[in-house]
Scaffold this motif. Structure first.
Motif, PDB file in Angstrom:
ATOM      1  N   ASN A   1       0.918  -1.163   0.136  1.00  0.00           N
ATOM      2  CA  ASN A   1       0.176   0.037   0.018  1.00  0.00           C
ATOM      3  C   ASN A   1       0.997   1.173   0.068  1.00  0.00           C
ATOM      4  O   ASN A   1       0.646   2.031  -0.755  1.00  0.00           O
ATOM      5  CB  ASN A   1      -0.914  -0.053   1.188  1.00  0.00           C
ATOM      6  CG  ASN A   1      -2.049  -1.095   1.032  1.00  0.00           C
ATOM      7  OD1 ASN A   1      -2.323  -1.486   0.096  1.00  0.00           O
ATOM      8  ND2 ASN A   1      -2.301  -1.574   2.216  1.00  0.00           N
TER       9      ASN A   1
ATOM     10  N   GLU B   1       3.932   1.453  -0.926  1.00  0.00           N
ATOM     11  CA  GLU B   1       4.802   1.699  -2.130  1.00  0.00           C
ATOM     12  C   GLU B   1       3.749   2.022  -3.046  1.00  0.00           C
ATOM     13  O   GLU B   1       4.401   2.921  -4.162  1.00  0.00           O
ATOM     14  CB  GLU B   1       5.314   0.380  -2.476  1.00  0.00           C
ATOM     15  CG  GLU B   1       6.412  -0.010  -1.567  1.00  0.00           C
ATOM     16  CD  GLU B   1       7.631   1.015  -1.492  1.00  0.00           C
ATOM     17  OE1 GLU B   1       7.926   1.616  -2.632  1.00  0.00           O
ATOM     18  OE2 GLU B   1       8.176   1.132  -0.411  1.00  0.00           O
ATOM     19  N   TRP B   2       2.585   1.571  -3.219  1.00  0.00           N
ATOM     20  CA  TRP B   2       1.545   2.017  -4.395  1.00  0.00           C
ATOM     21  C   TRP B   2       1.342   3.523  -4.055  1.00  0.00           C
ATOM     22  O   TRP B   2       1.631   4.156  -5.289  1.00  0.00           O
ATOM     23  CB  TRP B   2       0.469   1.273  -4.189  1.00  0.00           C
ATOM     24  CG  TRP B   2      -0.378   1.707  -5.358  1.00  0.00           C
ATOM     25  CD1 TRP B   2      -1.666   2.285  -5.155  1.00  0.00           C
ATOM     26  CD2 TRP B   2      -0.266   1.526  -6.831  1.00  0.00           C
ATOM     27  NE1 TRP B   2      -2.485   2.525  -6.287  1.00  0.00           N
ATOM     28  CE2 TRP B   2      -1.525   2.164  -7.361  1.00  0.00           C
ATOM     29  CE3 TRP B   2       0.485   1.189  -7.693  1.00  0.00           C
ATOM     30  CZ2 TRP B   2      -1.897   2.408  -8.822  1.00  0.00           C
ATOM     31  CZ3 TRP B   2       0.334   1.386  -9.089  1.00  0.00           C
ATOM     32  CH2 TRP B   2      -0.896   1.832  -9.371  1.00  0.00           C
ATOM     33  N   GLU B   3       1.090   4.021  -3.190  1.00  0.00           N
ATOM     34  CA  GLU B   3       0.896   5.373  -2.887  1.00  0.00           C
ATOM     35  C   GLU B   3       2.078   6.185  -3.317  1.00  0.00           C
ATOM     36  O   GLU B   3       1.676   7.430  -3.818  1.00  0.00           O
ATOM     37  CB  GLU B   3       0.537   5.709  -1.152  1.00  0.00           C
ATOM     38  CG  GLU B   3      -0.629   5.047  -0.793  1.00  0.00           C
ATOM     39  CD  GLU B   3      -1.767   5.438  -1.290  1.00  0.00           C
ATOM     40  OE1 GLU B   3      -1.954   6.711  -1.756  1.00  0.00           O
ATOM     41  OE2 GLU B   3      -2.681   4.663  -1.433  1.00  0.00           O
ATOM     42  N   ALA B   4       3.010   5.892  -3.113  1.00  0.00           N
ATOM     43  CA  ALA B   4       4.367   6.489  -3.767  1.00  0.00           C
ATOM     44  C   ALA B   4       4.484   6.635  -5.422  1.00  0.00           C
ATOM     45  O   ALA B   4       4.960   7.580  -5.924  1.00  0.00           O
ATOM     46  CB  ALA B   4       5.531   6.133  -3.034  1.00  0.00           C
ATOM     47  N   LEU B   5       3.958   5.392  -5.770  1.00  0.00           N
ATOM     48  CA  LEU B   5       4.138   5.223  -7.178  1.00  0.00           C
ATOM     49  C   LEU B   5       3.170   5.961  -8.270  1.00  0.00           C
ATOM     50  O   LEU B   5       3.301   6.512  -9.171  1.00  0.00           O
ATOM     51  CB  LEU B   5       4.274   3.708  -7.769  1.00  0.00           C
ATOM     52  CG  LEU B   5       4.392   3.232  -8.915  1.00  0.00           C
ATOM     53  CD1 LEU B   5       5.789   3.717  -9.490  1.00  0.00           C
ATOM     54  CD2 LEU B   5       4.214   1.836  -9.262  1.00  0.00           C
TER      55      LEU B   5
END
Lengths: 190, 471
Positions: free
Chosen positions: B24, B26-30
């Motif tokens: 979660n 990492e996805w928010e950052a990506l």
């Protein structure tokens, strides 16, 4: 765990249409595997996360290029990630570590259970501690099955340099793993 | 327990390893970065259009500045409304003259006064009687008189235009001065204007005013002079082309068919753009022109490949077994020729271009829809002089893993094309026009590879923009 091809293809189609939910799903499915690759090439986990981000940016920006006929999606994603990692490694590598000394081909043999006490994350941790040249060549040779000639072409180094770095990487890694394994063994037995 | 090579052990342990990850976070950052990348890709074509528009704007501004610095008349001349407005010492003089500063010239002006006055009276007479031929005879006579102002470029230019108008009008009877215009024309009432009747030293202004008024007449909307001013005048066209294109291949050779099918799959067309300079000369009528020039066109394309291929390979003198002593100081290796399979994952995008230097020729018909606006149609062709390639191409039909330089593989023979275009132009200066239009172009070229030939047909749709400068 392998997902059904149909499900993956429907996710890929969603990504091609730019659907955020599909992109998220794709990331959720493949991020751990890509992260593992990135960790092997990187010096630490934070750097590996950065590289992983670049990999997925590249994947999502070129996902239109993927077609079913060109093979399974996992293979395509692996290739895109691999190329991105190499590009980042080359960029970071610079001229730090170029060796061109002659070294004979050396292959170590190990007993399968000898290092059984070490977890995979610990082994990756030891690979991360290797010099960038060593671990790059080791990864390319062992995990990507590239020849020294191909490694030399990709990294822009001499073929002999690739051979020598691989040999040194093996030696060093094996020593580190052995040392780590002993420590681990002692910890576990005490 | 048997020993296995270290590499194999490492591969088995780590190849399928999944690293633990906070998905979660990492996805928010990506996620925001993916959005930016997609947006950037979509805007590539938009940048081309904006770039062209900006170039046109710069051209407009530059041309406008040049005009304002070249024509100080509008700033220096103030038309007097009453006698009080006119002062003998005022700077109300022709900007290019040094009449007021030179006494000798001033004297000559005084000497010329009657002739200048004649000029105005002749002009007035000619127009007020509505006898056009008489008017233009008088006008020409007056302008061809011995007045030393006649050599002034502005006067000379106007006189030429006026004479052309006269001849044109005498043939076509198109120029009709309305009664209202005749009454109100400052040219007609020239002798009544204070500047003419009262101030002798200002006669130079009278001469100049008369020309101003001629110009004013020419720009009256009910007079069709715009075509006359361009009659038999050559112009130079600079066109900026921007557009997309499609490509198709033809060949009777089976090998070539396979190859061009592969090209269709691996080469993607991006866009085509070019620049063209053409010299046009008026044909038997003023609205028809023929032209010839020189142009450069660039077609951008991309080699994109994304596949996996397995090739049987033979590895000569490959180490097959290495035995190493425990202290790592000694090793024994065995070498042999090894046969194996190499697996290639190919994913690449390489940009290239095809550049053609060509000679365009065309015939153009342009019709005035108002004083400043015209619409034109052209039919033309082009002959390629030189074609050059830059980029990579797949040379191998069996395994398209390796690429070679385009120019080493393909040689383009004769290139020829034909085109139709429609353009709308706007006259924004006395001698300059900008235009925008659409061009459809079809090109045929003969291509030759290392072992076979094929025919290449390209179709373009260009957004066509540029400027015309009348010489």
């Amino acid at each position: 765990m392998k997902l059904a091809e149909e499900k993956i293809l429907s996710i890929v189609k969603g990504c091609k249409r730019g659907q955020g939910s599909s992109q998220r799903e794709l990331f959720r499915l493949y991020a751990p595997k890509v992260m593992s690759m990135c960790r092997r090439y990187s010096s630490n986990n934070e750097m590996a996360k950065d590289v992983m981000q670049e990999c997925f940016i590249q994947v999502f920006s070129s996902i239109d290029q993927y077609c079913e006929a060109s093979g399974i999606f996992e293979g395509w994603l692996h290739t895109v990630s691999q190329r991105t990692i190499w590009r980042v490694v080359k960029r970071d590598w610079g001229e730090k570590t170029i060796y061109s000394e002659q070294t004979e081909n050396t292959t170590f043999t190990v007993e399968p259970d000898a290092f059984a006490k070490l977890s995979n994350d610990e082994i990756i941790g030891e690979i991360q501690k290797l010099p960038i040249g060593y671990k790059t060549v080791l990864n390319m040779y062992v995990f990507e099955s590239l020849s020294h000639k191909e490694i030399a072409e990709i990294l822009g180094i001499e073929e002999n340099s690739s051979r020598s770095q691989l040999a040194r990487a093996r030696q060093l890694l094996k020593r580190k793993i052995e040392a780590k394994n002993k420590t681990s063994y002692v910890k576990n037995t005490l | 327990m048997s020993k296995i090579p270290f590499d194999d052990w490492l591969f088995d342990r780590l190849n399928d390893h999944d690293s633990p990850l906070d998905l979660n976070t990492e996805w928010e950052a990506l996620a925001p970065m993916i959005g930016k990348k997609e947006e950037k890709r979509k805007r590539i074509f938009l940048w081309w259009i904006l770039g062209t528009a900006a170039a046109m704007l710069v051209l407009w501004i530059v041309m406008g500045q040049r005009t304002s610095t070249r024509s100080p008349y509008s700033q220096a001349i103030q038309i007097p409304q009453s006698k009080q407005d006119i002062q003998p010492s005022s700077t109300f003089i022709h900007p290019s003259q040094t009449i007021s500063s030179s006494s000798s010239k001033g004297k000559r002006i005084s000497d010329e006064t009657p002739k200048s006055k004649d000029t105005n009276s002749n002009l007035a007479e000619g127009i007020s009687t509505n006898n056009n031929s008489m008017y233009y005879r008088n006008l020409r006579k007056s302008l061809d008189s011995k007045s030393h102002y006649k050599n002034h470029p502005f006067i000379r230019k106007q006189s030429t235009i006026s004479y052309q108008k006269a001849t044109n009008n005498s043939r076509q009877n198109k120029i009709i001065l309305s009664p209202k215009m005749s009454r109100n024309s400052s040219l007609v009432n020239m002798d009544k204007i204070p500047i003419v009747s009262s101030l002798v030293p200002m006669q130079s202004k009278v001469e100049y005013r008369s020309n101003l008024d001629i110009q004013r007449i020419t720009t009256k909307p009910d007079m069709q002079f715009s075509t006359v001013t361009q009659r038999s005048i050559s112009y130079l066209t600079t066109a900026i082309l921007l557009g997309g294109y499609t490509r198709s291949f033809k060949s009777n050779s089976e090998q070539a068919k396979r190859y061009i099918a592969q090209k269709d799959q691996t080469e993607r067309l991006l866009e085509a753009l070019g620049i063209e300079v053409t010299y046009h000369k008026a044909l038997f009528q003023s609205d028809w022109h023929i032209g010839m020039g020189l142009g450069v066109q660039q077609d951008n394309f991309q080699l994109y490949q994304n596949f996996r291929d397995t090739i049987d390979k033979r590895f000569d003198h490959h180490p097959t077994e290495v035995k190493v002593s425990r202290d790592l100081t000694q090793s024994i290796s065995k070498y042999d020729d090894v046969r194996g399979k190499a697996v290639y994952y190919v994913h690449r995008r390489i940009n290239g271009y095809r550049r053609v230097l060509y000679i365009p020729f065309d015939i153009t018909y342009s019709k005035a829809i108002s004083l400043r606006h015209r619409i034109g149609f052209s039919v033309g062709g082009a002959l390629g002089l030189k074609t050059s390639y830059f980029g990579q191409v797949v040379p191998n039909l069996e395994h398209n893993i390796w690429t070679v330089n385009y120019k080493q593989t393909i040689e383009q023979k004769l290139t020829s094309s034909y085109y139709f275009d429609i353009k709308y132009s706007y006259k924004f200066l006395q001698r300059a026009t900008i235009f925008v239009g659409l061009r459809y172009q079809s090109e045929i070229s003969g291509d030759e590879g290392t072992t076979f030939r094929w025919q290449e047909n390209r179709k373009y749709l260009f957004l066509n923009a540029g400027a015309k400068v009348y010489l």
